[in-house]
Design an enzyme around this catalytic site. Structure first.
Site, PDB file in Angstrom:
ATOM      1  N   ARG A  51       0.848  -1.205   0.000  1.00 25.43           N
ATOM      2  CA  ARG A  51       0.000   0.000   0.000  1.00 25.43           C
ATOM      3  C   ARG A  51       0.879   1.248   0.000  1.00 25.43           C
ATOM      4  O   ARG A  51       0.585   2.240  -0.649  1.00 25.43           O
ATOM      5  CB  ARG A  51      -0.938   0.008   1.224  1.00 25.43           C
ATOM      6  N   TYR A 112     -18.343  16.406 -13.550  1.00 30.04           N
ATOM      7  CA  TYR A 112     -18.836  15.029 -13.654  1.00 30.04           C
ATOM      8  C   TYR A 112     -19.834  14.791 -12.513  1.00 30.04           C
ATOM      9  O   TYR A 112     -19.584  15.207 -11.373  1.00 30.04           O
ATOM     10  CB  TYR A 112     -17.649  14.056 -13.586  1.00 30.04           C
ATOM     11  N   ASP A 187      -9.218  19.065 -12.788  1.00 33.98           N
ATOM     12  CA  ASP A 187      -9.525  17.745 -13.346  1.00 33.98           C
ATOM     13  C   ASP A 187      -9.248  17.824 -14.839  1.00 33.98           C
ATOM     14  O   ASP A 187      -9.975  18.484 -15.583  1.00 33.98           O
ATOM     15  CB  ASP A 187     -10.992  17.399 -13.043  1.00 33.98           C
ATOM     16  N   LYS A 212     -10.192   6.872 -18.391  1.00 32.25           N
ATOM     17  CA  LYS A 212     -10.543   7.468 -19.665  1.00 32.25           C
ATOM     18  C   LYS A 212      -9.355   7.457 -20.632  1.00 32.25           C
ATOM     19  O   LYS A 212      -8.861   6.405 -20.958  1.00 32.25           O
ATOM     20  CB  LYS A 212     -11.083   8.880 -19.419  1.00 32.25           C
TER      21      LYS A 212
HETATM   22  O1  P1T Z   1     -15.065   6.882 -12.841  1.00 29.93           O
HETATM   23  P1  P1T Z   1     -13.821   7.340 -12.104  1.00 29.93           P
HETATM   24  O2  P1T Z   1     -12.575   6.722 -12.614  1.00 29.93           O
HETATM   25  O3  P1T Z   1     -13.967   7.253 -10.624  1.00 29.93           O
HETATM   26  O4  P1T Z   1     -13.650   8.892 -12.483  1.00 29.93           O
HETATM   27  C1  P1T Z   1     -14.587   9.866 -12.121  1.00 29.93           C
HETATM   28  C2  P1T Z   1     -14.510  11.031 -13.057  1.00 29.93           C
HETATM   29  C3  P1T Z   1     -13.826  12.174 -12.671  1.00 29.93           C
HETATM   30  N1  P1T Z   1     -13.705  13.249 -13.483  1.00 29.93           N
HETATM   31  C4  P1T Z   1     -14.251  13.247 -14.715  1.00 29.93           C
HETATM   32  C5  P1T Z   1     -14.108  14.455 -15.575  1.00 29.93           C
HETATM   33  C6  P1T Z   1     -14.943  12.132 -15.175  1.00 29.93           C
HETATM   34  O5  P1T Z   1     -15.465  12.173 -16.410  1.00 29.93           O
HETATM   35  C7  P1T Z   1     -15.084  10.981 -14.330  1.00 29.93           C
HETATM   36  C8  P1T Z   1     -15.867   9.785 -14.762  1.00 29.93           C
HETATM   37  N2  P1T Z   1     -16.746  10.035 -15.802  1.00 29.93           N
HETATM   38  C9  P1T Z   1     -17.608   9.148 -16.375  1.00 29.93           C
HETATM   39  C10 P1T Z   1     -17.723   7.869 -15.986  1.00 29.93           C
HETATM   40  C11 P1T Z   1     -18.433   9.676 -17.473  1.00 29.93           C
HETATM   41  O6  P1T Z   1     -19.007   8.903 -18.254  1.00 29.93           O
HETATM   42  O7  P1T Z   1     -18.507  10.908 -17.603  1.00 29.93           O
END
Ligand code: P1T
Length: 395
Positions: A51, A112, A187, A212
């Site tokens: 960890r 998001y 972000d 992504k």
């Molecule tokens: O899904 P995760 O890896 O926990 O990420 C969250 C997140 C944070 N910031 C942005 C700009 C994001 O687009 C996302 C996740 N977004 C999607 C799952 C979506 O379809 O928009």
């Protein structure tokens, strides 16, 4: 094998990487061991428990730190100020632990849905955070939003799903004049470090949902933070270990593998999405098309100055609302109707029903997340096939 190129195409392959010291392997082995043998209590090779320290995760963390332009040295931080987490939201959750109970946070109004939910439905309650949602695509609004208690500004640019652009340099200037200690966080998921590097514009902290573009193949969930501030890096290193929502070694390996082709993929995402956005602008079923590199985008000038490519995301508003959005979303053949974005395959979704359902309806209305809004993540398929697919689905 070493390099000091700051060109992004080379960095995506080599930044922060070095052959494995025991075998010379050019890709880091997946170190699955949860613990490491010590010669004598406290005498070890810098690795105690997975960890806290994991060589595969470190390789990814060094990569993202360098891609985002951090100049932190290994003496200052073991992974140059990069940190990997189990998901994008886990990384945001850890970043919020930089704040104290009762602190004030200014956040972009368009975020998001899951980020909005974490801020407003979890941390406002559990941490007593006070969050002001502000349209930071007009940086001057920050002047009035910052208070004596403001400790962080959280920006998404391009924002999800309305693709607003925030002028990072202008925001940094206003925030620093108010209080140099405010943590400026961006972000950067929608842009990727190939198209935009917020640290270069005066920000302190960059966050990615590596689920992504960085992962890029829709096969791994993860989150990343990067900073160029050694004091913040030390606090994040402590928090990453203390909270423990770390990325596992298999996921770190997959994400690093994905990043190797990031520059190549972004080239295609940028090019195809702009071509499709231009085509959609002249389609009779479409009321409005939003893409940062379309001259019709209200923040086009800022986008061109701040980003080297417009990214792969397009948001469209259909003339007949859900009446035309639903059949279109059911009829696409190459685009998959699915949440998420940034993978090699094209995805399409309905923010109001899917990714942003957790945003309160009145906030959705103010932001324009309407029933006619459809979000496209343009993949790297042959662009002619994507155009034909959209054409038949809109017909
Ligand atoms: O899904 P995760 O890896 O926990 O990420 C969250 C997140 C944070 N910031 C942005 C700009 C994001 O687009 C996302 C996740 N977004 C999607 C799952 C979506 O379809 O928009």
């Amino acid at each position: 094998m070493s390099h000091d190129s700051s060109r992004i195409g080379t960095m995506c392959i080599h930044a922060g990487q070095r052959p494995d010291p025991t075998t010379g392997a050019v890709m880091p082995p997946i170190y699955t061991s949860s613990t490491y043998a010590q010669e004598s209590p406290g005498v070890h090779k810098g690795f105690e428990y997975s960890r806290s320290h994991n060589p595969t995760r470190y390789a990814l963390e060094r990569m993202v730190a360098r891609l985002e332009g951090s100049a932190i040295t290994e003496e200052q931080d073991a992974s140059f100020g990069g940190f990997a987490f189990a998901s994008g939201l886990a990384s945001i959750g850890t970043a919020l632990e930089l704040l104290n109970a009762g602190d004030h946070l200014v956040a972009m109004d368009d975020l998001y849905g899951g980020t909005n939910r974490l801020f407003s439905k979890v941390r406002e309650r559990s941490q007593g955070l006070k969050v002001s949602y502000v349209d930071l695509s007009d940086a001057s609004r920050l002047e009035h939003a910052v208070t004596d208690k403001t400790r962080m500004v959280w920006v998404e640019t391009p924002s999800n799903p309305t693709l607003k652009i925030a002028d990072l340099r202008a925001i940094a200037k206003i925030a620093r004049a108010k209080n140099p200690k405010i943590i400026l966080a961006c972000d950067n998921t929608f842009a990727s470090p190939v198209n935009q590097r917020p640290l270069e514009h005066g920000f302190d902290l960059v966050m990615h949902s590596s689920t992504k573009y960085l992962g890029g193949h829709s096969d791994v969930v993860g989150g990343l933070l990067a900073t160029n501030n050694a004091e913040l890096a030390a606090r994040l290193r402590f928090l990453q270990n203390a909270i423990g929502s770390v990325m596992g070694p298999f996921d770190a390996y997959l994400t690093l593998r994905g990043i190797k082709t990031l520059a190549l993929r972004m080239e295609r995402h940028n090019e195809s999405s702009l071509r499709i956005a231009q085509w959609l602008e002249s389609h009779k079923a479409v009321e409005r098309v939003v893409h940062p590199f379309l001259p019709s985008h209200p923040h086009h000038e800022v986008a061109k100055r701040q980003m080297s490519g417009g990214g792969g995301m397009i948001t469209i508003y259909l003339k007949d609302g859900l009446k035309s959005a639903r059949p279109m979303l059911e009829r696409v053949r190459i685009f998959a109707l699915a949440e998420s974005l940034g993978g090699v395959e094209s995805l399409i979704e309905h923010p109001a029903i899917m990714t942003h359902a957790s945003v309160p309806p009145d906030q959705r209305k103010t932001l324009g997340i309407s029933d006619g809004m459809v979000r496209l993540s343009v993949g790297v398929e042959d662009c002619d096939d994507l155009l034909e697919d959209l054409e038949q689905a809109l017909r």
